[in-house]
Design an enzyme around this catalytic site. Structure first.
Site, mmCIF file in Angstrom:
data_model
loop_
_atom_site.group_PDB
_atom_site.id
_atom_site.type_symbol
_atom_site.label_atom_id
_atom_site.label_comp_id
_atom_site.label_asym_id
_atom_site.label_seq_id
_atom_site.Cartn_x
_atom_site.Cartn_y
_atom_site.Cartn_z
ATOM 1 N N LYS A 116 45.628 35.387 35.365
ATOM 2 C CA LYS A 116 45.024 34.620 36.438
ATOM 3 C C LYS A 116 44.318 33.381 35.865
ATOM 4 O O LYS A 116 43.984 33.420 34.685
ATOM 5 C CB LYS A 116 44.064 35.497 37.230
ATOM 6 N N HIS A 160 43.287 42.273 35.061
ATOM 7 C CA HIS A 160 42.829 43.288 34.106
ATOM 8 C C HIS A 160 42.051 44.411 34.795
ATOM 9 O O HIS A 160 41.900 45.491 34.250
ATOM 10 C CB HIS A 160 42.047 42.656 32.948
ATOM 11 N N LYS A 211 42.031 49.066 34.355
ATOM 12 C CA LYS A 211 40.878 49.919 34.050
ATOM 13 C C LYS A 211 41.198 51.339 34.497
ATOM 14 O O LYS A 211 41.686 51.548 35.623
ATOM 15 C CB LYS A 211 39.629 49.403 34.784
ATOM 16 N N GLU A 265 27.404 41.085 37.413
ATOM 17 C CA GLU A 265 27.335 40.789 35.971
ATOM 18 C C GLU A 265 25.950 40.296 35.637
ATOM 19 O O GLU A 265 25.331 39.588 36.445
ATOM 20 C CB GLU A 265 28.342 39.699 35.627
ATOM 21 N N HIS A 287 40.354 40.379 41.587
ATOM 22 C CA HIS A 287 39.816 41.717 41.331
ATOM 23 C C HIS A 287 39.239 42.387 42.590
ATOM 24 O O HIS A 287 39.503 43.560 42.861
ATOM 25 C CB HIS A 287 38.709 41.671 40.285
ATOM 26 N N LYS A 314 27.149 36.355 39.068
ATOM 27 C CA LYS A 314 26.720 36.274 37.664
ATOM 28 C C LYS A 314 25.199 36.259 37.619
ATOM 29 O O LYS A 314 24.547 35.921 38.600
ATOM 30 C CB LYS A 314 27.278 35.000 37.026
HETATM 31 C C1 BG6 Z 1 37.224 37.753 34.732
HETATM 32 C C2 BG6 Z 1 36.393 36.612 35.223
HETATM 33 O O1 BG6 Z 1 38.457 37.801 35.394
HETATM 34 O O2 BG6 Z 1 36.525 38.973 34.949
HETATM 35 C C3 BG6 Z 1 35.040 36.587 34.538
HETATM 36 O O3 BG6 Z 1 37.080 35.397 34.967
HETATM 37 C C4 BG6 Z 1 34.357 37.912 34.685
HETATM 38 O O4 BG6 Z 1 34.222 35.553 35.056
HETATM 39 C C5 BG6 Z 1 35.284 39.044 34.269
HETATM 40 O O5 BG6 Z 1 33.219 37.892 33.834
HETATM 41 C C6 BG6 Z 1 34.662 40.395 34.586
HETATM 42 O O6 BG6 Z 1 35.465 41.396 34.030
HETATM 43 P P1 BG6 Z 1 34.849 42.788 33.595
HETATM 44 O O7 BG6 Z 1 36.007 43.594 33.134
HETATM 45 O O8 BG6 Z 1 33.851 42.500 32.508
HETATM 46 O O9 BG6 Z 1 34.173 43.342 34.820
#
Ligand code: BG6
Length: 516
Positions: free
Chosen positions: A177, A207, A211, A245, A269, A369
């Site tokens: 992405k 991704h 998980k 986050e 996501h 964030k």
């Molecule tokens: C990414 C985003 O796809 O996913 C990031 O671009 C984000 O901004 C990240 O921090 C979060 O992934 P995870 O696996 O840490 O929750």
């Protein structure tokens, strides 16, 4: 909010042994070609993932990796660079590195030059003969998105995308992405990809889908009889999906300024988590059937009207604050960010899935964030009991049941329900039954990138976006983005929040439904 007393119920697992990743013999020999091999993704994720598969003897035999990028490197320089990256991370034992390094090669390329791409093609054909990889190739685009169309086109022009012809076996392309930045650009990108590749040759990575706990959502819902009958509007009050986050934008301002939280987290996501929670059971656990059901959810999401958009959406941007005695900069003070930026770093969206199962049930999706902590989870909040027969003896309100699918940091499933407090008096207490995902499991955990790469080698699309899913997600989000970005005063709808908090005060009413 303290929802329950800590009363952990021990879960007895019956099959704790590792289930084999795959039988290496079932994997076809192949060559992975990484475009952007001198960059971060290759060093931090891709090569370590492959090396971890090598260490568990999970790679096909024969197998090889060709790193390719604009930087001029020799094979040995590339191998050393990758070795150093793995050593720096310190997670994997380098004892068998030399055997793995012998399978790593490097060929520089100028992405937009036909001649240079022809040279690469020639090199791959020769290497294929030498290594016996059968002409099967995976092209991994570990490059900035602006290069996706350039490289995909050139792979096609030099004949590497044609399967079963001119010395080729199968050919697969892996795209990370963002898949475009709105509906039109996503369709344009698809058009370019489809000029050279058929849909089943394209692997669009999310991704989150790799998980373990996200994959487990379907197992949990559809391999048990007891949850599905209550998984609907008759029993569920609301669903909360949180991807919080604690970190800020880090060193990605260039990208993030253009994306913001809606493109960065929601389009991909968050929509995937929603689809997995809301979808109907497919008739078979098979990639296209699962993706058909997800697409149906995508089609059922109720569009948000421009006039009532801000009744269903709260946007925010973090400002500087002291977090655990450290001064944390605000988004506008971050390196590379416009001091007047109106990019949202937080969003909470109330969504509805307009179908028989979910009519009227709000889905609260929140991501941001610099929030209080890193936490990803799905909260399924059940309705209150229809009639309280205890009202004469117990004054407090009975807390409704809640199921939490924890994705990070707690990989767990927990169910909260009411019990009697031991003793003579009739009192209720909520208790929580917990299942820790790795409880009783003895095998090595499989890294998300390793899982994704194995699936590409197997040709299994289950954990990848299909074109219609991407388009549906953008069809929902594009008018929202357009309304936010073209409104007369975008600043007015962007609520500042303190770094380290749970987002803007305007969102707290809904956030408190999801966050403990
Ligand atoms: C990414 C985003 O796809 O996913 C990031 O671009 C984000 O901004 C990240 O921090 C979060 O992934 P995870 O696996 O840490 O929750």
């Amino acid at each position: 909010m303290d929802r329950s007393e800590e009363a952990t119920v021990k879960v007895q697992t019956t099959r704790g042994e590792a289930c084999e990743f795959v039988t290496p013999g079932s994997l076809a020999p192949c060559m992975l070609v990484i475009f952007g091999a001198s960059g971060d993704l290759a060093a931090r994720k891709l090569i370590p993932a492959f090396y971890s598969l090598y260490l568990t003897n999970s790679l096909p035999e024969p197998f090889g990796v060709v790193g390719s990028s604009r930087t001029n490197l020799s094979h040995d320089e590339f191998r050393d660079k990758m070795k150093q990256a793995i050593a720096k991370e310190g997670r994997l034992d380098l004892g068998r590195w030399d055997g793995f390094a012998a399978k790593l090669f490097y060929q520089p390329v100028t992405y937009d030059s036909l001649e240079s791409c022809q040279e690469l093609a020639g090199y791959l054909h020769d290497l294929d003969q030498e290594q016996n990889t059968g002409g099967n190739r995976i092209f991994y685009l570990a490059v900035p998105p602006t290069l996706y169309p350039v490289i995909a086109k050139k792979i096609g022009e030099v004949g590497l995308a044609k399967e079963g012809k001119e010395g080729n076996g199968w050919a697969r392309i892996v795209v990370e992405k963002p898949f475009g930045r709105d509906l039109q650009t996503a369709l344009d990108l698809d058009k370019v990809l489809h000029k050279s590749f058929r849909e089943n040759q394209i692997f669009r990575i999310d991704h989150y889908l790799a998980k373990e706990t996200v994959q487990n959502i379907l197992m949990f819902r559809f391999a048990n009889t007891i949850f599905e009958p209550i998984w609907n509007r008759n029993y569920i009050d609301y669903v909360g999906i949180l991807a919080a986050e604690n970190l800020g934008v880090e060193n990605r301002a260039g990208y993030y300024e253009q994306a913001g939280v809606l493109r960065d987290m929601f389009q991909n996501h968050m929509v995937q988590l929603l689809a997995l929670t809301a979808m109907e059971p497919p008739s078979l656990f098979e990639d296209d059937r699962v993706r058909d059901e997800k697409a149906k959810v995508g089609r059922s999401i109720k569009p948000l009207a421009r006039e009532t958009l801000m009744d269903n959406l709260v946007l925010g941007q973090y400002k500087g604050s002291m977090v655990e005695s450290n001064k944390v900069p605000g988004y506008r003070e971050e390196k590379g960010v416009n001091p007047k930026s109106i990019t949202p770093t937080f969003a909470l969206m109330r969504m509805f899935v307009d179908n028989w199962r979910w009519q009227g049930v709000p889905f609260y999706l929140a991501s941001g964030k610099r929030l209080a902590r890193k936490e990803t989870k799905i909260v399924v909040q059940f309705k209150n009991v229809p009639h309280s027969m205890f009202r004469e003896v117990i004054d407090e309100k009975i807390t409704a049941n809640r199921l939490v699918l924890g994705i990070y940091p707690e990989e767990e499933i927990s169910l909260t329900f009411q019990t009697k407090v031991p003793g003579a008096k009739s009192c209720l207490r909520p208790v929580t039954m917990d299942f820790k995902y790795y409880q009783g499991f003895r095998g090595p955990p499989l890294d998300a990138y390793a899982k994704v790469l194995l699936d590409v080698i197997l040709g299994d699309h289950m954990l990848f976006w299909r074109q219609d899913g991407v388009a549906l997600s953008w069809s929902y989000l594009t008018p929202i983005l357009h309304a936010c970005e073209t409104c007369a005063n975008p600043e007015a709808q962007l609520h500042p929040y303190e770094a380290g908090s749970w987002g803007p005060v305007e969102a707290l009413k809904w956030m408190s439904l999801i966050v403990d």
